[in-house]
Write a protein that holds these residues in place. Sequence first.
Motif, PDB file in Angstrom:
ATOM      1  N   VAL A  77       0.837  -1.205   0.000  1.00  0.00           N
ATOM      2  CA  VAL A  77       0.000   0.000   0.000  1.00  0.00           C
ATOM      3  C   VAL A  77       0.873   1.257   0.000  1.00  0.00           C
ATOM      4  N   ALA A  78       1.941   1.253   0.797  1.00  0.00           N
ATOM      5  CA  ALA A  78       2.785   2.442   0.887  1.00  0.00           C
ATOM      6  C   ALA A  78       3.441   2.737  -0.456  1.00  0.00           C
ATOM      7  N   LEU A  79       3.890   1.690  -1.167  1.00  0.00           N
ATOM      8  CA  LEU A  79       4.543   1.946  -2.446  1.00  0.00           C
ATOM      9  C   LEU A  79       3.526   2.380  -3.489  1.00  0.00           C
ATOM     10  N   ALA A  80       2.274   1.896  -3.382  1.00  0.00           N
ATOM     11  CA  ALA A  80       1.228   2.414  -4.270  1.00  0.00           C
ATOM     12  C   ALA A  80       1.009   3.902  -4.013  1.00  0.00           C
ATOM     13  N   ILE A  81       1.038   4.289  -2.734  1.00  0.00           N
ATOM     14  CA  ILE A  81       0.875   5.706  -2.398  1.00  0.00           C
ATOM     15  C   ILE A  81       2.043   6.514  -2.952  1.00  0.00           C
ATOM     16  N   VAL A  82       3.260   5.932  -2.856  1.00  0.00           N
ATOM     17  CA  VAL A  82       4.437   6.639  -3.394  1.00  0.00           C
ATOM     18  C   VAL A  82       4.270   6.861  -4.892  1.00  0.00           C
ATOM     19  N   LEU A  83       3.777   5.837  -5.597  1.00  0.00           N
ATOM     20  CA  LEU A  83       3.599   5.989  -7.050  1.00  0.00           C
ATOM     21  C   LEU A  83       2.532   7.038  -7.352  1.00  0.00           C
ATOM     22  N   ALA A  84       1.437   7.054  -6.569  1.00  0.00           N
ATOM     23  CA  ALA A  84       0.412   8.075  -6.781  1.00  0.00           C
ATOM     24  C   ALA A  84       0.958   9.467  -6.499  1.00  0.00           C
ATOM     25  N   LEU A  85       1.785   9.567  -5.449  1.00  0.00           N
ATOM     26  CA  LEU A  85       2.440  10.836  -5.121  1.00  0.00           C
ATOM     27  C   LEU A  85       3.303  11.302  -6.273  1.00  0.00           C
ATOM     28  N   TYR A  86       4.076  10.379  -6.833  1.00  0.00           N
ATOM     29  CA  TYR A  86       4.972  10.726  -7.935  1.00  0.00           C
ATOM     30  C   TYR A  86       4.178  11.167  -9.153  1.00  0.00           C
ATOM     31  N   ARG A  87       3.043  10.494  -9.374  1.00  0.00           N
ATOM     32  CA  ARG A  87       2.249  10.850 -10.553  1.00  0.00           C
ATOM     33  C   ARG A  87       1.636  12.237 -10.401  1.00  0.00           C
ATOM     34  N   ASN A  88       1.232  12.594  -9.187  1.00  0.00           N
ATOM     35  CA  ASN A  88       0.547  13.863  -8.991  1.00  0.00           C
ATOM     36  C   ASN A  88       1.486  15.031  -8.760  1.00  0.00           C
ATOM     37  N   TYR A  89       2.641  14.789  -8.157  1.00  0.00           N
ATOM     38  CA  TYR A  89       3.532  15.897  -7.802  1.00  0.00           C
ATOM     39  C   TYR A  89       4.854  15.848  -8.547  1.00  0.00           C
ATOM     40  N   SER A  91       7.395  14.114  -7.759  1.00  0.00           N
ATOM     41  CA  SER A  91       8.493  13.987  -6.799  1.00  0.00           C
ATOM     42  C   SER A  91       8.104  12.934  -5.766  1.00  0.00           C
ATOM     43  N   VAL A  92       9.102  12.305  -5.161  1.00  0.00           N
ATOM     44  CA  VAL A  92       8.784  11.330  -4.122  1.00  0.00           C
ATOM     45  C   VAL A  92       9.189  11.851  -2.748  1.00  0.00           C
ATOM     46  N   HIS A  93       9.465  13.154  -2.658  1.00  0.00           N
ATOM     47  CA  HIS A  93       9.865  13.685  -1.351  1.00  0.00           C
ATOM     48  C   HIS A  93       8.641  13.971  -0.498  1.00  0.00           C
ATOM     49  N   ALA A  94       8.766  13.649   0.776  1.00  0.00           N
ATOM     50  CA  ALA A  94       7.600  13.704   1.655  1.00  0.00           C
ATOM     51  C   ALA A  94       7.084  15.130   1.810  1.00  0.00           C
ATOM     52  N   ASP A  95       7.956  16.125   1.725  1.00  0.00           N
ATOM     53  CA  ASP A  95       7.482  17.487   1.995  1.00  0.00           C
ATOM     54  C   ASP A  95       6.975  18.203   0.748  1.00  0.00           C
ATOM     55  N   THR A  96       6.874  17.506  -0.409  1.00  0.00           N
ATOM     56  CA  THR A  96       6.240  18.155  -1.546  1.00  0.00           C
ATOM     57  C   THR A  96       4.733  17.987  -1.503  1.00  0.00           C
ATOM     58  N   ALA A  97       4.232  17.017  -0.754  1.00  0.00           N
ATOM     59  CA  ALA A  97       2.790  16.805  -0.677  1.00  0.00           C
ATOM     60  C   ALA A  97       2.232  17.665   0.437  1.00  0.00           C
ATOM     61  N   GLN A  98       1.909  18.898   0.084  1.00  0.00           N
ATOM     62  CA  GLN A  98       1.407  19.806   1.116  1.00  0.00           C
ATOM     63  C   GLN A  98       0.204  20.606   0.607  1.00  0.00           C
ATOM     64  N   SER A  99      -0.595  19.974  -0.270  1.00  0.00           N
ATOM     65  CA  SER A  99      -1.752  20.701  -0.804  1.00  0.00           C
ATOM     66  C   SER A  99      -2.721  21.097   0.309  1.00  0.00           C
ATOM     67  N   LEU A 100      -2.834  20.271   1.350  1.00  0.00           N
ATOM     68  CA  LEU A 100      -3.797  20.568   2.398  1.00  0.00           C
ATOM     69  C   LEU A 100      -3.394  21.766   3.231  1.00  0.00           C
ATOM     70  N   LYS A 101      -2.118  22.163   3.135  1.00  0.00           N
ATOM     71  CA  LYS A 101      -1.678  23.313   3.916  1.00  0.00           C
ATOM     72  C   LYS A 101      -2.214  24.625   3.336  1.00  0.00           C
TER      73      LYS A 101
ATOM     74  N   GLN B 172     -13.732  19.178 -11.549  1.00  0.00           N
ATOM     75  CA  GLN B 172     -14.187  19.391 -10.186  1.00  0.00           C
ATOM     76  C   GLN B 172     -13.079  19.867  -9.260  1.00  0.00           C
ATOM     77  N   GLU B 173     -11.884  19.303  -9.408  1.00  0.00           N
ATOM     78  CA  GLU B 173     -10.859  19.670  -8.437  1.00  0.00           C
ATOM     79  C   GLU B 173      -9.721  20.399  -9.137  1.00  0.00           C
ATOM     80  N   ALA B 174      -9.228  21.399  -8.487  1.00  0.00           N
ATOM     81  CA  ALA B 174      -8.094  22.148  -9.035  1.00  0.00           C
ATOM     82  C   ALA B 174      -6.819  21.369  -8.772  1.00  0.00           C
ATOM     83  N   ARG B 175      -6.114  21.081  -9.869  1.00  0.00           N
ATOM     84  CA  ARG B 175      -4.865  20.344  -9.691  1.00  0.00           C
ATOM     85  C   ARG B 175      -3.764  21.273  -9.219  1.00  0.00           C
ATOM     86  N   PRO B 176      -2.886  20.792  -8.356  1.00  0.00           N
ATOM     87  CA  PRO B 176      -1.787  21.652  -7.894  1.00  0.00           C
ATOM     88  C   PRO B 176      -0.784  21.898  -9.013  1.00  0.00           C
TER      89      PRO B 176
END
Lengths: 102, 176
Positions: A77-89, A91-101, B172-176
């Motif tokens: 599961v964690a590596l699937a999350i890493v791949l999703a992180l890489y696809r969206n951002y 980068s695989v660095h933990a501090d690039t995923a900060q959209s909620l901030k 629907q969602e704004a991409r970063p």
Amino acid sequence: MNIGLPHFLTVSAALFSLGLFGVMARRNTVAILMGVELMLNASNLNFVAFSRYVQHGIDGQIMAAFVIVLAAAEAAVALAIVLALYRNYGSVHADTAQSLKR
Amino acid sequence: MIRDLVFVLLALLTVVPAVWVVFSKHIVHAGFALLFTLMGVAGLYAFLGADFLAVTQVMVYVGGVLVLILFTVMMTHVPAAGRRRHGLDRYVPPAVFAAAVFGVLYKVITAVDWRATEGPTRATTAEIGTQLMTNYIFPFEYVSLVLLAAMIGAAILIRERSHAGADEDENQEARP
């Protein structure tokens, strides 16, 4: 030197501390996952060592087998999350995923 | 005497690559160092008389988890130019904390009288199988459920989105 329980516990404590340092200091999420695996291996080593030296039974080994299974599931599961992180951002660095901030 | 030597070699095989796992700048090197650490832990299991666990460790960790990790490293290449440089000072608080944890653990290990006596060495596979089917039947079934959930979760997390779904999502969602 007579090899006994404290020696195994010391190796396990060293593994756990190294894993803890890895989880806290690394920024690459895959490296953080490696730190978690080190800590899980340390706990498994403790289970098996206590099972042999104190309980003289097999319960610790069964618990260690369950921990191995859960570690495998967690890694998948964690590596699937890493791949999703890489696809969206990108980068695989933990501090690039900060959209909620924002 | 030979026993001590084997233990020391296994302990070194476990701990020294673990240091490399944690400190290596190259994530691929860290992955291959993790291979040696996991093999060392499997050797320590064998040393403790846990033959089934030693084989399971090699099969699941080295054959499964490590291959997953290395594949992920290969699929998520971060170019060197994109890496940000940091000073060593950000390593200080984790190092102090981890050293403190090790100090406390080592103090406990040496201070407590564990009343440890070495148990008998015997083949464990049949006994583990019997226990899993009797005393541990419910954890065994739960763990199979957990594996199923993890498998479905991983597959959903990494699936490519279909085109229709992707269009809706982008509206629907704004991409970063």
